[in-house]
Design an enzyme around this catalytic site. Structure first.
Site, short mmCIF file in Angstrom:
data_model
loop_
_atom_site.label_atom_id
_atom_site.label_comp_id
_atom_site.label_asym_id
_atom_site.label_seq_id
_atom_site.Cartn_x
_atom_site.Cartn_y
_atom_site.Cartn_z
N CYS A 149 -17.18 -23.95 -35.67
CA CYS A 149 -16.05 -24.59 -36.35
C CYS A 149 -16.47 -25.13 -37.72
O CYS A 149 -17.64 -25.12 -38.08
CB CYS A 149 -15.51 -25.72 -35.49
SG CYS A 149 -16.68 -27.09 -35.31
N ARG B 140 -30.04 -26.44 -33.39
CA ARG B 140 -30.33 -25.36 -34.33
C ARG B 140 -31.83 -25.24 -34.62
O ARG B 140 -32.25 -24.35 -35.31
CB ARG B 140 -29.54 -25.65 -35.60
CG ARG B 140 -29.48 -24.56 -36.64
CD ARG B 140 -28.33 -24.89 -37.56
NE ARG B 140 -28.29 -24.15 -38.79
CZ ARG B 140 -28.49 -24.69 -39.99
NH1 ARG B 140 -28.82 -25.97 -40.10
NH2 ARG B 140 -28.37 -23.97 -41.08
N HIS C 278 -19.10 -25.01 -44.81
CA HIS C 278 -20.13 -24.84 -45.85
C HIS C 278 -19.54 -25.24 -47.20
O HIS C 278 -20.15 -25.99 -47.97
CB HIS C 278 -20.59 -23.38 -45.97
CG HIS C 278 -21.16 -22.80 -44.72
ND1 HIS C 278 -21.05 -21.47 -44.43
CD2 HIS C 278 -21.85 -23.37 -43.70
CE1 HIS C 278 -21.66 -21.23 -43.27
NE2 HIS C 278 -22.15 -22.36 -42.82
N ALA D 32 -19.03 -27.82 -37.67
CA ALA D 32 -20.38 -27.28 -37.43
C ALA D 32 -21.00 -26.80 -38.74
O ALA D 32 -22.18 -27.02 -39.00
CB ALA D 32 -20.32 -26.13 -36.42
FE1 CFM Z 1 -26.69 -19.03 -43.62
FE2 CFM Z 1 -26.75 -17.75 -41.58
FE3 CFM Z 1 -25.32 -19.99 -41.78
FE4 CFM Z 1 -28.03 -20.05 -41.76
FE5 CFM Z 1 -27.99 -20.52 -39.09
FE6 CFM Z 1 -26.70 -18.21 -38.99
FE7 CFM Z 1 -25.29 -20.45 -39.13
MO1 CFM Z 1 -26.61 -19.89 -36.98
S1 CFM Z 1 -28.46 -18.19 -42.66
S2 CFM Z 1 -26.60 -21.09 -42.94
S3 CFM Z 1 -29.47 -21.11 -40.56
S4 CFM Z 1 -24.99 -18.08 -42.64
S5 CFM Z 1 -28.39 -18.84 -37.93
S6 CFM Z 1 -26.84 -16.26 -40.08
S7 CFM Z 1 -24.89 -18.74 -38.00
S8 CFM Z 1 -26.59 -21.81 -38.18
S9 CFM Z 1 -23.86 -21.11 -40.56
#
Ligand code: CFM
Length: 554
Positions: free
Chosen positions: A73, A107, A207, A76
């Protein structure tokens, strides 16, 4: 293994039904027409034109209700992913306790508190307002103020951040007003994020909200220039399983100074000064490109894409840094480090390759690793049959050149775009236009990411926002030697007799970045694809076909 009989020997043979067009049709066959039409645009058979153009893939769109997806989500993405790894911010989850608990170090993002003078590290704590029915009915602002006060009294942190969960948005608590009030009262930096879980279509929204928040509330607050000749920021590296430690080791060996890391092994003071670096390196484009773009516009810091997953990719990325600074001293040092590090990597690779060569993998992860890890599999001589992101956008698949074609839908419009202009005093283009042109002529690309698809084999299947149903079908059809995804998928996949490597948390392993990480990865994958245990696995429904309910699936 690849040619082994299917669960049901009466079905067509493997070779026939591995034709990607047929596989796509099979994945869609059971869906209602409207769902099939939507998914058809998200399941693409890769084809690379000579000019590098790839097919359009629909992505960053809502998951069809009823399909079990892999996504997380918005909360997250904001709290867990971008801000969570910063050790000296007290991150308070405003919401029910489950949201805070679930995002509490699962994580495996690591940090080194000894690298801060004050030794602050709040990451082992789970801070939450533990919202109850009473707050849902009468409002949670009072409890949030108390929580901030309590955190301040106990820990005297430099900063406190507040993260909104779904109910906070639904009842309308004004977290920003509370943060402003408490900031005035306590005299430390306190800021909030409207990152309610339901915002946007995935963690990707979180993000963006996190990038905006850090940029508004932290970046540029201090102007202390860190000593060092080649000063960089590393963006989009979160130190899962110690990856950032390995990358930092290489920077140190090469004489490259890390000003700030977003946000593995990071501190808030480093963010505050990060606009003083001379170059931004982007690892994970999806989660942090907004900060890079905003820093370029406001302060003149250019960015380049790097990838430290894979030994060859690591060497290439170190060379890119050297090419940017364009000084013999650094170039020689980088070459010396690569020459020293590579023999051990090559030996480790050669030792496992007889076992891994020709094996077939599938990768369905996040918004960046499904791309980056293909490098490591290629080094092992393994083929990526199919890959996809949970929440990547078209630019992560097809490259940033499609950015202007991306339609902005209602879900994306929901997320604020900051209006950034050059800082009147501090904007300072780090290199002249002439120098930039010279470096571009030598092959260095600024602000460019070509995405995953141009590097994938022709005919491989690229699938966005893969569902559980499609996962089961892919496994039945291809019987890959290894499936890469996360904890939610792990045991369902392993019950099919296929090993699953978690590429989010790395299971219990890592680091996998840099040279030492590559060695760890080679050995881990060798163990997984060479293990015989999977061949002996018989699921209950294989021994008792009456349990298989196969009519529902086939
Ligand atoms: Fe970038 Fe990722 Fe992500 Fe990531 Fe991660 Fe991920 Fe994620 Mo899980 S590199 S930041 S450290 S997009 S593994 S492939 S899904 S937490 S949001």
């Amino acid at each position: 293994m690849a040619m082994a009989a299917d669960d049901n020997p009466t079905k067509e043979t493997k070779l026939d039904n591995q034709d990607p067009e047929k596989v796509k049709a099979r994945l869609l066959a059971k869906y209602p027409p409207k769902v099939a039409r939507k998914r058809a645009k998200q399941i693409v058979i890769n084809k690379v034109d000579p000019d590098g153009k790839v097919p359009v893939i629909s992505s960053n769109v809502r998951t069809v209700p009823g399909l079990i997806g892999q996504r997380g989500c918005c909360y997250a993405g904001c709290k867990g992913v971008v801000l969570g790894p910063t050790r000296d911010i007290v991150n308070i989850t405003h919401g029910p306790i489950g949201c805070g608990f679930y995002s509490w170090l699962t994580r495996r993002n690591q940090t080194d508190p000894d690298s801060s003078a004050d030794g602050h590290n709040f990451m082992p704590y789970c801070f939450s307002t533990d919202m109850q029915d009473e707050e849902i009915i009468f409002g949670g602002e009072k409890k949030l103020k108390q929580a901030i006060q309590e955190a301040y009294d106990n820990f005297k942190p430099k900063a406190i951040a507040v993260f909104s969960t779904c109910p906070v948005g639904l009842i309308g608590d004004d977290v920003h007003a509370v943060c402003r009030e408490m900031k005035d009262k306590l005299g430390i930096n306190i800021f909030g994020f409207s990152c309610e879980g339901y915002k946007g279509v995935s963690q990707s929204a979180g993000h963006h909200i996190a990038n905006n928040g850090i940029f508004k509330h932290v970046v540029g607050l201090a102007d202390t220039i860190k000593e060092g000749k080649y000063r960089i920021n590393l963006l989009g590296e979160y130190n899962i399983g110690g990856d950032a430690f390995e990358i930092e080791r290489l920077f140190e060996r090469c004489g490259v100074t890390l000003v700030a890391s977003y946000s593995g092994n990071s501190s808030i003071d480093a963010f505050a000064n990060s606009h003083t670096a001379d170059l931004n390196l982007i690892m994970c484009h999806r989660s942090i490109n907004y900060v890079a773009e905003m820093m370029q516009t406001k302060f003149g810091v250019p960015w380049i894409k790097v990838n430290f997953i894979g030994a060859a990719a690591t060497a290439k990325s170190l060379r890119k840094i050297a090419r940017y600074f364009d000084e013999k001293e650094l170039t020689d040092k980088v070459e010396a480090v690569i020459a020293e590090e590579m023999p051990a990597v090559e030996a480790a690779c050669a030792a496992v390759r007889p076992h891994t060569e020709g094996k077939r993998a599938m990768l369905f992860v996040g918004g960046s690793r499904a791309h980056h890890y293909q490098e490591l599999f290629a080094e092992l001589g393994m083929l990526t049959l199919s890959a996809g992101y949970e929440f990547g956008h078209r630019d992560d698949y097809e490259g940033r050149n499609v950015l202007s074609d991306i339609k902005v839908d209602a879900d994306s419009r929901n997320i604020e775009e900051l209006d950034i202009t050059p800082d009147p005093e501090r904007f300072n283009p780090r290199i002249s236009d002439a120098k930039k042109k010279e470096l571009e002529a030598k092959g260095l690309r600024f602000g460019e990411y070509n995405g995953m698809m141009p590097e994938m084999p022709e005919g491989s299947m690229v699938i966005d926002d893969l569902s559980q149903y499609e996962t089961d079908q892919l496994i039945k059809i291809f019987k890959p030697d290894l499936f890469c995804a996360g904890i939610k998928e792990k045991y369902a996949v392993q019950k099919h007799g296929i090993p699953l490597k978690q590429l989010h948390s790395y299971d219990y392993g890592g680091p996998y970045a840099g040279f030492k990480g590559a060695v760890n990865f080679y050995q881990e994958i060798d163990r997984m694809v060479s293990s015989r245990v999977w061949q002996y696995m018989r699921a209950p429904w294989q021994e008792h076909p009456e349990l298989s309910a196969s009519y529902a699936w086939e």
